[in-house]
Design an enzyme around this catalytic site. Structure first.
Site, PDB file in Angstrom:
ATOM      1  N   ASP A 272      -2.220   2.443  -4.441  1.00  0.00           N
ATOM      2  CA  ASP A 272      -3.435   2.867  -3.748  1.00  0.00           C
ATOM      3  C   ASP A 272      -4.574   1.894  -4.039  1.00  0.00           C
ATOM      4  O   ASP A 272      -4.532   1.124  -5.007  1.00  0.00           O
ATOM      5  CB  ASP A 272      -3.841   4.274  -4.183  1.00  0.00           C
ATOM      6  CG  ASP A 272      -2.810   5.315  -3.775  1.00  0.00           C
ATOM      7  OD1 ASP A 272      -2.157   5.120  -2.726  1.00  0.00           O
ATOM      8  OD2 ASP A 272      -2.654   6.304  -4.511  1.00  0.00           O
TER       9      ASP A 272
ATOM     10  N   HIS B  83       0.816  -1.218   0.000  1.00  0.00           N
ATOM     11  CA  HIS B  83       0.000   0.000   0.000  1.00  0.00           C
ATOM     12  C   HIS B  83       0.852   1.272   0.000  1.00  0.00           C
ATOM     13  O   HIS B  83       0.340   2.376  -0.234  1.00  0.00           O
ATOM     14  CB  HIS B  83      -0.915  -0.007   1.224  1.00  0.00           C
ATOM     15  CG  HIS B  83      -2.210   0.714   1.019  1.00  0.00           C
ATOM     16  ND1 HIS B  83      -2.473   1.504  -0.078  1.00  0.00           N
ATOM     17  CD2 HIS B  83      -3.339   0.781   1.796  1.00  0.00           C
ATOM     18  CE1 HIS B  83      -3.681   2.015   0.012  1.00  0.00           C
ATOM     19  NE2 HIS B  83      -4.229   1.597   1.143  1.00  0.00           N
TER      20      HIS B  83
END
Length: 407
Positions: A382, A378
């Site tokens: 995204d 992450h």
């Protein structure tokens, strides 16, 4: 005159290995280039060939020892020696009354000639190797021999007395036994890398599902012609690799790395494919997958799978990779959260296909559905990009024509 047997060059950045098994014993005849020992590295098992023909001399290291590149493992002496099968009785227990001598001697001989891959397969299935006919050199068992015996039902279970646990201690009164087996070097490396990925990356998994109807219909319609023309079976991985390459082009961050405070993007897709090997999962790399046809992909994966079972994959074939696809569906997995393979930033998990009720045009119908899982770092990817990647992949699989027109 004795000739040294040394640890060969193991590959870039690999300086040590573990002695997995001696394939020859002192006094046995060896031919030039015949494997005499098997080494386990962080990625693959490597056979060490004899530099000359002669007789196996002293062994300087034991199985399980860690050795460096260039270390002298043992010696080959001049002479003709004796075949390994004639030496085996001398290695068995001398007290014939304690156990049936022929079976014990055959087991000792077989244990000396099993390659690491065959030995693990025999142990995994609890088989007696002496009951399987070997077709390799000097009657040595091959993986095909063992798999053939398993598939035909002719393989027999190993006697309890032959197991390492029984040799060490008698079974407990309750019948609850334990066995300690040292982790292979490959399994240790897998454990370290996966734990490192969890500690150093911000891992997240996003799911979607895909209707496999169109791909399954195409496969059923063309699989015979495909195999006749290309010499390889048409599976599902070819479609998924091509669809993934197209989605990676649309969402380049899924195909990127983090190095320090920089993001490294790739204009190519080197796709790692997870395949099962006797000593653990390995991930050989399909280089420049974006330029390959479905047939090229299927042919490459088929070759990887066969050589993974034989233990003949090279380290160069497992280096690199910008994105990974892991197909747990072949083992029956319904859903999973795969772990990213550093330094990559994402891994796609495929799962089993099963009919489930879905709504199409206002009607509830049964469709062959598969869950897709994208695990990703992450820090660089995204949620919007992860979902975009999965939707692009889903659209390409549900309408394979998109793969032809790059849509």
């Amino acid at each position: 005159m004795a000739t040294e047997i040394k640890v060969p060059v193991l590959g870039e950045s690999i300086t040590e290995a573990t002695v997995g098994q001696w394939l020859k014993r002192p006094g046995e005849a060896v031919a030039a280039d015949e494997p005499v020992a098997s080494l386990e590295t962080d990625k693959v098992a490597i056979d060490v060939p004899s530099p000359v023909a002669g007789v196996m001399g002293d062994l300087l290291v034991a199985e399980g020892d860690t050795v460096q590149v260039g270390t002298i493992l043992g010696y080959v002496e001049a002479g003709s020696g004796a075949p390994a099968k004639k030496e085996a009785p001398a290695l068995s227990a001398p007290a014939p009354a304690a156990t049936p001598a022929p079976a014990h001697e055959e087991s000792a001989s077989a244990a000396l000639t099993l390659s690491p891959a065959v030995r693990r397969l025999v142990l995994e299935h609890g088989l007696d190797p002496t009951g399987i006919k070997g077709t390799g050199k000097d009657g040595r068992l091959t993986k095909d021999d063992v798999m053939g015996a398993i598939e035909s039902g002719s393989a027999h279970a190993a006697a309890p007395a032959a197991t390492p646990a029984a040799a060490v201690s008698a079974p407990a009164a309750s019948g609850r036994n334990e066995e300690r087996v040292r982790m292979t070097r490959l399994r240790q490396t897998i454990a370290k890398r996966l734990k490192s990925a969890q500690e150093n990356a911000a891992l997240l998994t996003t799911f979607n599902d895909v209707d496999m109807t169109a791909v399954m219909e195409a496969r059923a319609k063309y699989k015979d012609l495909f195999e006749k023309k290309h010499g390889v079976r048409l599976g599902f991985m070819g479609f998924f690799v091509k669809a993934a390459c197209m989605a990676l082009k649309d969402v380049p961050s899924v195909n990127a790395f983090i190095e320090g405070d920089e993001i490294v993007y790739h204009d190519y897709a080197d796709v790692s494919v997870a395949v099962s090997a006797p000593n653990g999962l390995v991930v050989p790399v399909i280089r420049e997958a974006q330029t390959m046809s479905v047939a090229d992909v299927e042919r490459t994966i088929g070759d990887f799978g066969k050589r993974a079972k034989d233990g003949t994959l090279t380290m160069d074939e497992m280096k690199g990779g910008t994105f990974t696809i892991s197909n747990g569906g072949v083992f029956g997995s319904l859903m999973s959260t795969p772990i990213v393979n550093p330094p990559q930033s994402a891994v796609l998990g495929l799962h089993r296909i099963e009919e489930r009720p879905v709504v199409r045009d206002g009607q509830i119908v049964a469709r062959p559905m598969m869950y897709l899982a994208l695990s990703y770092d992450h820090r660089i990817i995204d949620g919007r990009e992860a979902v975009t990647f999965l939707v692009a992949l889903k659209n390409a699989i549900e309408d394979p024509t998109r793969l032809l027109i790059d849509l």
